[in-house]
Design a protein around this motif. Sequence first.
Motif, short mmCIF file in Angstrom:
data_model
loop_
_atom_site.label_atom_id
_atom_site.label_comp_id
_atom_site.label_asym_id
_atom_site.label_seq_id
_atom_site.Cartn_x
_atom_site.Cartn_y
_atom_site.Cartn_z
N PRO A 1 -46.15 -7.94 -25.97
CA PRO A 1 -45.52 -8.63 -27.11
C PRO A 1 -45.25 -7.63 -28.24
O PRO A 1 -46.02 -6.68 -28.43
N LEU A 2 -44.15 -7.82 -28.98
CA LEU A 2 -43.90 -6.96 -30.14
C LEU A 2 -44.87 -7.36 -31.25
O LEU A 2 -45.24 -8.54 -31.36
N PRO A 3 -45.28 -6.40 -32.10
CA PRO A 3 -46.22 -6.74 -33.18
C PRO A 3 -45.63 -7.80 -34.11
O PRO A 3 -44.41 -7.84 -34.31
N THR A 4 -46.48 -8.65 -34.68
CA THR A 4 -45.96 -9.69 -35.59
C THR A 4 -45.37 -9.07 -36.85
O THR A 4 -44.60 -9.72 -37.56
N SER A 5 -45.70 -7.83 -37.13
CA SER A 5 -45.13 -7.17 -38.32
C SER A 5 -43.69 -6.68 -38.06
O SER A 5 -43.04 -6.18 -38.98
N THR A 6 -43.17 -6.87 -36.84
CA THR A 6 -41.82 -6.39 -36.51
C THR A 6 -40.78 -7.03 -37.43
O THR A 6 -40.67 -8.26 -37.51
N PRO A 7 -40.00 -6.19 -38.15
CA PRO A 7 -39.00 -6.76 -39.07
C PRO A 7 -37.68 -7.09 -38.37
O PRO A 7 -37.28 -6.40 -37.43
N ILE A 8 -37.02 -8.16 -38.83
CA ILE A 8 -35.67 -8.50 -38.40
C ILE A 8 -34.82 -8.49 -39.67
O ILE A 8 -35.14 -9.20 -40.62
N ARG A 9 -33.77 -7.66 -39.67
CA ARG A 9 -32.95 -7.54 -40.89
C ARG A 9 -31.50 -7.84 -40.58
O ARG A 9 -31.01 -7.51 -39.51
N ILE A 10 -30.83 -8.42 -41.56
CA ILE A 10 -29.39 -8.64 -41.40
C ILE A 10 -28.67 -8.19 -42.66
O ILE A 10 -29.19 -8.33 -43.77
N GLU A 11 -27.48 -7.64 -42.45
CA GLU A 11 -26.61 -7.26 -43.56
C GLU A 11 -25.19 -7.69 -43.18
O GLU A 11 -24.75 -7.43 -42.05
N ILE A 12 -24.52 -8.38 -44.08
CA ILE A 12 -23.12 -8.76 -43.84
C ILE A 12 -22.28 -8.06 -44.90
O ILE A 12 -22.52 -8.21 -46.10
N VAL A 13 -21.33 -7.26 -44.42
CA VAL A 13 -20.51 -6.46 -45.33
C VAL A 13 -19.09 -7.03 -45.34
O VAL A 13 -18.51 -7.26 -44.28
N ARG A 14 -18.60 -7.28 -46.54
CA ARG A 14 -17.22 -7.81 -46.69
C ARG A 14 -16.45 -6.86 -47.60
O ARG A 14 -16.88 -6.58 -48.71
N PHE B 1 -24.16 -10.35 -48.04
CA PHE B 1 -25.45 -11.04 -47.85
C PHE B 1 -26.39 -10.08 -47.10
O PHE B 1 -25.96 -9.37 -46.19
N SER B 2 -27.65 -10.06 -47.51
CA SER B 2 -28.64 -9.32 -46.72
C SER B 2 -29.98 -10.03 -46.88
O SER B 2 -30.24 -10.67 -47.91
N ALA B 3 -30.78 -9.96 -45.84
CA ALA B 3 -32.09 -10.62 -45.87
C ALA B 3 -32.93 -10.06 -44.74
O ALA B 3 -32.42 -9.39 -43.84
N ASP B 4 -34.22 -10.32 -44.82
CA ASP B 4 -35.08 -9.92 -43.71
C ASP B 4 -36.23 -10.89 -43.52
O ASP B 4 -36.52 -11.70 -44.42
N THR B 5 -36.81 -10.84 -42.35
CA THR B 5 -38.00 -11.63 -42.05
C THR B 5 -38.85 -10.80 -41.09
O THR B 5 -38.51 -9.64 -40.82
N THR B 6 -39.94 -11.36 -40.62
CA THR B 6 -40.72 -10.66 -39.59
C THR B 6 -41.12 -11.67 -38.52
O THR B 6 -41.04 -12.89 -38.72
N LEU B 7 -41.58 -11.15 -37.40
CA LEU B 7 -42.01 -12.03 -36.31
C LEU B 7 -43.24 -12.85 -36.67
O LEU B 7 -43.56 -13.81 -35.97
N ALA B 8 -43.90 -12.51 -37.78
CA ALA B 8 -45.05 -13.31 -38.21
C ALA B 8 -44.60 -14.73 -38.57
O ALA B 8 -45.40 -15.67 -38.53
#
Length: 278
Positions: A189-202, A208-215
């Motif tokens: 399993p990937l660590p729960t601290s693994t970040p998921i990030r998104i950036e939308i460029v126009r 828009f940009s934001a992030d979360t983690t698997l936690a």
Amino acid sequence: MKLYRTGNGTYLEHDGSYYRVPEHSWDALVTHNDLRGYLQSILRHSKPVADLLPANIQAPIGNQEVWAAGVTYYRSRSARMEESKSAGGGDFYDRVYTAERPELFFKATASRVAGPGSHVRIRTDAKWNVPEPELTLLINHRGQIIGYTVGNDMSSRDIEGENPLYLPQAKVYDRSCALGPCILISSEPLPTSTPIRIEIVRSGVAAFSADTTLAELKRAPATLVEYLFRDNNFPFGAFLMTGTGIVPPDSFTLASGDRIRITIDPIGTLENDVIQGS
Ligand code: DO4
Ligand code: MG
């Protein structure tokens, strides 16, 4: 170890070097009896080749079906309750968030999947659209998680919000799904601290940009896989997107020309431009 599917065959990356994979069939790799052992023998017995050309990288998919889990993060539950409030469907999202059985839905066949650097699509009949950045599992035919990739579950919020029964139309259409850029080979399993990030460029500017983690992911990937494989056979294996923890504010909708960048360390970045129509 990472596997890249390219127009020129499959490549294995390890410690910054690339190796050619002799097996030509992607499906044969996914259903290999001992994929990790096979890839390790390539590292032992072959020499690195020149770098990959990014333009040549394709979606890491053969004959696998793509499925998706829904409402596995609190943010997804809240955003969907809001968007379907006036249609009276909000209650269902709260109920599925807390239920034992997860929401699982069919997302795409390989022909509907966009690879890295190619276009994802907005439906022509939709007005409110978002990308959904999701950790995506690659599962072999025995139901074992063999690797991870980055996924984008493109969604039409106005169509799903009008009536939850329209979910398949909000979710499944040509180029509604992007996968890549590679498969991180790991059964751990990937660590729960693994970040998921998104950036939308126009127009060159971050829209828009934001992030979360698997936690924040409420359900264990192994439990989602167990439900997916109940009474279901996947002779070529399957992908399972694990749900989104990021939904842009209600005022945001994607537009043609937007560039979406989704990063999950340690897998990599999946980048796609958006088009609407053909
Ligand atoms: O319930 C509808 C879909 C949910 C979804 O795609 C998600 O939570 O990521
Ligand atoms: Mg989703």
